[in-house]
Design a protein around this motif. Sequence first.
Motif, PDB file in Angstrom:
ATOM      1  N   THR A  17      11.083  31.533  16.563  1.00 28.58           N
ATOM      2  CA  THR A  17      11.075  30.841  15.276  1.00 28.58           C
ATOM      3  C   THR A  17      12.467  30.321  14.928  1.00 28.58           C
ATOM      4  N   VAL A  18      13.481  31.163  15.162  1.00 25.64           N
ATOM      5  CA  VAL A  18      14.856  30.760  14.851  1.00 25.64           C
ATOM      6  C   VAL A  18      15.266  29.564  15.703  1.00 25.64           C
ATOM      7  N   LEU A  19      14.912  29.568  16.988  1.00 36.02           N
ATOM      8  CA  LEU A  19      15.283  28.467  17.870  1.00 36.02           C
ATOM      9  C   LEU A  19      14.531  27.186  17.513  1.00 36.02           C
ATOM     10  N   GLU A  20      13.279  27.324  17.090  1.00 37.69           N
ATOM     11  CA  GLU A  20      12.539  26.137  16.634  1.00 37.69           C
ATOM     12  C   GLU A  20      13.199  25.537  15.397  1.00 37.69           C
ATOM     13  N   GLN A  21      13.652  26.394  14.488  1.00 34.59           N
ATOM     14  CA  GLN A  21      14.362  25.915  13.296  1.00 34.59           C
ATOM     15  C   GLN A  21      15.674  25.224  13.705  1.00 34.59           C
ATOM     16  N   THR A  22      16.323  25.773  14.713  1.00 29.39           N
ATOM     17  CA  THR A  22      17.576  25.188  15.188  1.00 29.39           C
ATOM     18  C   THR A  22      17.359  23.788  15.742  1.00 29.39           C
ATOM     19  N   VAL A  23      16.326  23.637  16.568  1.00 28.38           N
ATOM     20  CA  VAL A  23      16.022  22.317  17.133  1.00 28.38           C
ATOM     21  C   VAL A  23      15.678  21.329  16.021  1.00 28.38           C
ATOM     22  N   THR A  24      14.929  21.793  15.017  1.00 27.59           N
ATOM     23  CA  THR A  24      14.568  20.922  13.886  1.00 27.59           C
ATOM     24  C   THR A  24      15.826  20.457  13.146  1.00 27.59           C
ATOM     25  N   LYS A  25      16.751  21.382  12.903  1.00 24.69           N
ATOM     26  CA  LYS A  25      17.997  21.013  12.204  1.00 24.69           C
ATOM     27  C   LYS A  25      18.791  19.988  13.015  1.00 24.69           C
ATOM     28  N   MET A  26      18.850  20.172  14.336  1.00 23.45           N
ATOM     29  CA  MET A  26      19.608  19.232  15.167  1.00 23.45           C
ATOM     30  C   MET A  26      18.943  17.857  15.183  1.00 23.45           C
ATOM     31  N   LEU A  27      17.624  17.849  15.183  1.00 23.48           N
ATOM     32  CA  LEU A  27      16.911  16.566  15.147  1.00 23.48           C
ATOM     33  C   LEU A  27      17.145  15.822  13.833  1.00 23.48           C
ATOM     34  N   MET A  28      17.465  16.564  12.773  1.00 26.93           N
ATOM     35  CA  MET A  28      17.678  15.953  11.464  1.00 26.93           C
ATOM     36  C   MET A  28      19.105  15.441  11.269  1.00 26.93           C
ATOM     37  N   THR A  29      20.005  15.781  12.188  1.00 24.40           N
ATOM     38  CA  THR A  29      21.375  15.269  12.064  1.00 24.40           C
ATOM     39  C   THR A  29      21.402  13.766  12.319  1.00 24.40           C
ATOM     40  N   LYS A  30      22.413  13.111  11.785  1.00 27.11           N
ATOM     41  CA  LYS A  30      22.494  11.652  11.908  1.00 27.11           C
ATOM     42  C   LYS A  30      23.783  11.239  12.611  1.00 27.11           C
ATOM     43  N   ASN A  31      23.702  10.120  13.316  1.00 30.25           N
ATOM     44  CA  ASN A  31      24.891   9.574  13.990  1.00 30.25           C
ATOM     45  C   ASN A  31      25.879   8.999  12.979  1.00 30.25           C
ATOM     46  N   SER A  79      26.052   9.349  25.216  1.00 23.61           N
ATOM     47  CA  SER A  79      26.219   7.960  24.785  1.00 23.61           C
ATOM     48  C   SER A  79      25.315   7.621  23.600  1.00 23.61           C
ATOM     49  N   LYS A  80      24.297   8.458  23.378  1.00 24.39           N
ATOM     50  CA  LYS A  80      23.351   8.221  22.278  1.00 24.39           C
ATOM     51  C   LYS A  80      23.787   8.920  20.991  1.00 24.39           C
ATOM     52  N   MET A  81      24.853   9.715  21.075  1.00 15.96           N
ATOM     53  CA  MET A  81      25.260  10.508  19.928  1.00 15.96           C
ATOM     54  C   MET A  81      26.725  10.255  19.589  1.00 15.96           C
ATOM     55  N   SER A  82      27.013  10.270  18.309  1.00 18.32           N
ATOM     56  CA  SER A  82      28.412  10.169  17.884  1.00 18.32           C
ATOM     57  C   SER A  82      29.088  11.519  18.074  1.00 18.32           C
ATOM     58  N   ILE A  83      30.412  11.506  18.151  1.00 20.95           N
ATOM     59  CA  ILE A  83      31.146  12.765  18.264  1.00 20.95           C
ATOM     60  C   ILE A  83      30.917  13.620  17.025  1.00 20.95           C
ATOM     61  N   ARG A  84      30.816  12.976  15.861  1.00 20.91           N
ATOM     62  CA  ARG A  84      30.564  13.720  14.628  1.00 20.91           C
ATOM     63  C   ARG A  84      29.231  14.455  14.699  1.00 20.91           C
ATOM     64  N   ARG A  85      28.191  13.785  15.235  1.00 27.75           N
ATOM     65  CA  ARG A  85      26.875  14.422  15.336  1.00 27.75           C
ATOM     66  C   ARG A  85      26.885  15.564  16.359  1.00 27.75           C
TER      67      ARG A  85
END
Length: 360
Positions: free
Chosen positions: A346-360, A316-322
């Motif tokens: 390191t790769v998984l930390e980068q992955t989490v960072t990228k997901m946190l940077m996505t926008k609704n 409910s906190k995220m758009s389908i696009r995100r």
Amino acid sequence: MPQTDPKTIKAQLRKGELKNLYYIFGKNIPEVEKLTKQIIQAAVGDNEEFALNKLDGRYLDTSELYDMIQMMPMMSEYNCILINDYNCEKPRENMAGLRSDDLNKKLLEVLKDIPSQTVVIFNVTGFEIAVKTDYKTGRSTIKDKNKKLADLAEKVGELVECPIKSENELAKDIAASVSARGSLISLDNARELAVMCQSDTLTIKNEIDKLCSYAGNGEITADIIRNLVHRQSDVTFFKLADAVSAFNKRAAFEALDELMQDRDNRGAVLANITASFIDMYRAACARKCGKQVADVKADFAYVWEFKVKNAFRDSSKMSIRRLRECIRILRDTNITLNSGGCDEKTVLEQTVTKMLMTKN
């Protein structure tokens, strides 16, 4: 007779009612084993040594079984036979030169006329039976070759399924169990314990023993549960997904650190993170179409309802696009990890960072 539930069987046993044939299966293995023991106790009491025969279903000899069924009981009212893990899909450990249909047919013939002094119990604890579940009625229909044996039990005896209980049902059981040990726990905390243990009854039992030993005659509080109970990994995956959906960087990396410490196979960590986001994507699409938790649980055959509830809550906190963007990032991460040598953490930390940077 219709398929019944463990509660009904226990009520029958208290009244002294025994059937000649039982078939007990389900995902709640501790309940399958518990109910089996209760039926045996009702049939032979303390005379298991003389009145109970235990057979391994993988090596079942139907001629030997027929002779056992016809035997008169010794030092007991009933002659009881327990057959564990007979699988109609593969009736023998070694099937060379044998056909399952022929073996199953012989077994059904043996079971058609069980004398009144004999109780035969089939229970399944070592393999999973293919079923189709109607989530509106709670009934499961067996889909594989075990159906004929189950149908016979349903017709002349009892067919019993032991499903995994809901969090609310488990919370009541936990509260009662804790109370019987002289401790106290609120229903909310009992429900949280069930969720942390992924509704696994054996894990819950072990945790209750530990918590009651610590609390004594006092109350098991939320702080005690958080400090003493190890949260199952799947629950931590939900924590990570929730943190990403809420843009909570600190919580996301704390959850990732916990997962990396728990799992030697870090590929499994990525797979489960991806599964959590797919759960959320399903929930978001379902919500958009006006569907509810029960619909998603039924359509995708989820075992644990809390997974679907968590997905509905977090999505409910995220758009389908995100959500699509996060799943794309996870897909690319999987390609990276499978393409050659790299530091998984390191790769998984980068992955989490990228997901946190996505926008609704």
